[in-house]
Design a protein around this motif. Structure first.
Motif, PDB file in Angstrom:
ATOM      1  N   PHE A   1      -4.928  19.146   4.053  1.00  0.00           N
ATOM      2  CA  PHE A   1      -3.719  18.326   3.999  1.00  0.00           C
ATOM      3  C   PHE A   1      -4.015  16.946   4.559  1.00  0.00           C
ATOM      4  O   PHE A   1      -4.912  16.774   5.391  1.00  0.00           O
ATOM      5  N   SER A   2      -3.221  15.966   4.128  1.00  0.00           N
ATOM      6  CA  SER A   2      -3.359  14.616   4.687  1.00  0.00           C
ATOM      7  C   SER A   2      -2.010  13.918   4.692  1.00  0.00           C
ATOM      8  O   SER A   2      -1.103  14.293   3.945  1.00  0.00           O
TER       9      SER A   2
ATOM     10  N   TYR B   1      -3.926  10.831   8.820  1.00  0.00           N
ATOM     11  CA  TYR B   1      -3.973  12.110   9.543  1.00  0.00           C
ATOM     12  C   TYR B   1      -4.532  13.155   8.573  1.00  0.00           C
ATOM     13  O   TYR B   1      -4.124  13.219   7.400  1.00  0.00           O
ATOM     14  N   VAL B   2      -5.450  13.973   9.071  1.00  0.00           N
ATOM     15  CA  VAL B   2      -6.136  14.927   8.200  1.00  0.00           C
ATOM     16  C   VAL B   2      -6.199  16.317   8.829  1.00  0.00           C
ATOM     17  O   VAL B   2      -6.485  16.457  10.019  1.00  0.00           O
ATOM     18  N   VAL B   3      -5.916  17.325   8.008  1.00  0.00           N
ATOM     19  CA  VAL B   3      -6.198  18.712   8.363  1.00  0.00           C
ATOM     20  C   VAL B   3      -7.374  19.123   7.480  1.00  0.00           C
ATOM     21  O   VAL B   3      -7.269  19.152   6.249  1.00  0.00           O
ATOM     22  N   ALA B   4      -8.505  19.404   8.110  1.00  0.00           N
ATOM     23  CA  ALA B   4      -9.719  19.744   7.361  1.00  0.00           C
ATOM     24  C   ALA B   4      -9.855  21.254   7.225  1.00  0.00           C
ATOM     25  O   ALA B   4      -9.388  22.021   8.069  1.00  0.00           O
ATOM     26  N   ASN B   5     -10.490  21.674   6.144  1.00  0.00           N
ATOM     27  CA  ASN B   5     -10.799  23.099   5.988  1.00  0.00           C
ATOM     28  C   ASN B   5     -12.264  23.393   6.294  1.00  0.00           C
ATOM     29  O   ASN B   5     -12.737  24.505   6.080  1.00  0.00           O
TER      30      ASN B   5
ATOM     31  N   LYS C   1       7.494  20.290   3.629  1.00  0.00           N
ATOM     32  CA  LYS C   1       7.306  18.870   3.324  1.00  0.00           C
ATOM     33  C   LYS C   1       6.735  18.182   4.552  1.00  0.00           C
ATOM     34  O   LYS C   1       7.282  18.285   5.651  1.00  0.00           O
ATOM     35  N   ILE C   2       5.610  17.497   4.398  1.00  0.00           N
ATOM     36  CA  ILE C   2       4.980  16.809   5.521  1.00  0.00           C
ATOM     37  C   ILE C   2       5.870  15.649   5.971  1.00  0.00           C
ATOM     38  O   ILE C   2       6.313  14.836   5.160  1.00  0.00           O
ATOM     39  N   LEU C   3       6.135  15.583   7.271  1.00  0.00           N
ATOM     40  CA  LEU C   3       7.084  14.608   7.815  1.00  0.00           C
ATOM     41  C   LEU C   3       6.347  13.361   8.315  1.00  0.00           C
ATOM     42  O   LEU C   3       5.942  13.283   9.476  1.00  0.00           O
ATOM     43  N   ARG C   4       6.204  12.401   7.437  1.00  0.00           N
ATOM     44  CA  ARG C   4       5.557  11.143   7.816  1.00  0.00           C
ATOM     45  C   ARG C   4       6.329  10.434   8.914  1.00  0.00           C
ATOM     46  O   ARG C   4       5.744   9.753   9.760  1.00  0.00           O
TER      47      ARG C   4
ATOM     48  N   VAL D   1       0.863  -1.185   0.000  1.00  0.00           N
ATOM     49  CA  VAL D   1       0.000   0.000   0.000  1.00  0.00           C
ATOM     50  C   VAL D   1       0.897   1.232   0.000  1.00  0.00           C
ATOM     51  O   VAL D   1       1.752   1.384   0.876  1.00  0.00           O
ATOM     52  N   TYR D   2       0.699   2.100  -0.984  1.00  0.00           N
ATOM     53  CA  TYR D   2       1.531   3.293  -1.118  1.00  0.00           C
ATOM     54  C   TYR D   2       0.775   4.516  -0.588  1.00  0.00           C
ATOM     55  O   TYR D   2      -0.302   4.851  -1.102  1.00  0.00           O
ATOM     56  N   PRO D   3       1.318   5.171   0.452  1.00  0.00           N
ATOM     57  CA  PRO D   3       0.645   6.329   1.049  1.00  0.00           C
ATOM     58  C   PRO D   3       0.245   7.410   0.052  1.00  0.00           C
ATOM     59  O   PRO D   3      -0.821   8.015   0.189  1.00  0.00           O
ATOM     60  N   ASN D   4       1.087   7.675  -0.953  1.00  0.00           N
ATOM     61  CA  ASN D   4       0.765   8.733  -1.924  1.00  0.00           C
ATOM     62  C   ASN D   4      -0.585   8.505  -2.590  1.00  0.00           C
ATOM     63  O   ASN D   4      -1.342   9.454  -2.827  1.00  0.00           O
ATOM     64  N   GLU D   5      -0.880   7.242  -2.922  1.00  0.00           N
ATOM     65  CA  GLU D   5      -2.145   6.932  -3.597  1.00  0.00           C
ATOM     66  C   GLU D   5      -3.334   7.289  -2.711  1.00  0.00           C
ATOM     67  O   GLU D   5      -4.314   7.894  -3.167  1.00  0.00           O
ATOM     68  N   ILE D   6      -3.248   6.918  -1.427  1.00  0.00           N
ATOM     69  CA  ILE D   6      -4.349   7.203  -0.499  1.00  0.00           C
ATOM     70  C   ILE D   6      -4.465   8.707  -0.261  1.00  0.00           C
ATOM     71  O   ILE D   6      -5.568   9.263  -0.257  1.00  0.00           O
TER      72      ILE D   6
END
Length: 262
Positions: free
Chosen positions: A183-184, A201-205, A244-247, A166-171
């Motif tokens: 952002f996610s 993880y989600v930042v909602a607007n 850059k989001i730090l996974r 499972v590749y995080p970028n796709e999700i």
């Protein structure tokens, strides 16, 4: 005439109420690097500015350019363009066997921009070069027939769910296409049944966004095993100085929480 940024910067600019009122008539080229550009961001940027975003790819160890997109109508969305002049690319499997064009594997580079090695770190240097001297980028990629390169994700960020990659970028691309998501970030967390599970993880607007609606959105666009098992809303996500989001930090937090509850 030219503007360079990365996904989080583009999103933040477009979310500013006055951004769409600016004069973009002189903007001829927009470049993106540093982290993956989401399809939704690319579409929104073009709709507002009438200028397409061309992605590039590189690493500090490659001084730092490996690939760059041509401009204008020659941009292929979802790719990081073509190899820089004098640069050779290939993808390999875990045994360092070269894979055919069109298959996923770890991207390797040869060229004048590739470093000789890490200063006084021979073991680290040996780890990032193949036996035949190619630099291993640590990124899963596909080299197309036409030479354009698609970066799938970082090897270290791969989540293994019941034996499936499972590749995080796709999700993240699917999640950020939701109009209420700013952002996610996706990381893998330990799971007794599946080995690893997907945490989002989600930042909602929009504060009315719910976990249930996000899961429904994911189920419409993703195979079942890729749908996040856990969702956590945040006001912000950890980012590097350039956005850059730090996974890695999120993964460490998630692992610490899992160990506490065990």
């Amino acid at each position: 005439t030219s503007f360079t940024g990365l996904n989080t910067l583009f999103v933040s600019l477009m979310n500013h109420p006055e951004f769409k009122n600016l004069d973009f008539s002189g903007l001829k080229m927009t470049g993106s690097g540093g982290t993956a550009l989401s399809p939704d961001t690319a579409k929104r940027w073009e709709a507002i500015t009438s200028c397409r975003i061309g992605e590039g790819f590189g690493l500090t160890e490659c001084s730092p350019v490996v690939c760059a997109s041509p401009a204008g109508e020659h941009i292929q969305e979802g790719t990081v363009g073509l190899a820089a002049p004098g640069t050779a690319l290939k993808v390999i499997d875990t045994e360092e066997n070269e894979l055919p064009i069109g298959e996923r594997g770890e991207l390797c580079v040869q060229g004048p921009q590739v470093m000789k090695g890490y200063w006084n770190r021979p073991e680290a240097t040996a780890e990032c070069f193949t036996k035949d001297g190619w630099f291993k980028t640590g990124d899963v990629a596909v080299i197309q027939e036409d030479g354009f390169v698609r970066i799938v994700d970082r090897v270290k960020d791969l989540v293994l769910v019941s034996g499936f990659n499972v590749y995080p970028n796709e999700i993240e691309d699917v999640v950020t296409s939701h109009p209420m998501v700013e952002f996610s970030a996706v990381v893998g967390i330990p799971d007794e049944k599946t080995g690893e599970a997907v945490k989002l993880y989600v930042v909602a607007n929009d504060e009315s966004l719910t976990k249930e609606s996000l899961i429904a959105h994911c189920r419409e666009n993703l195979t079942a095993y890729k749908v996040p098992r856990q969702i956590e809303f945040r006001k912000e996500l950890p980012m590097s100085a350039v956005g850059k989001i730090l996974r890695k930090e999120l993964r460490a937090e998630a692992l610490a929480e899992t160990q506490k509850s065990a």
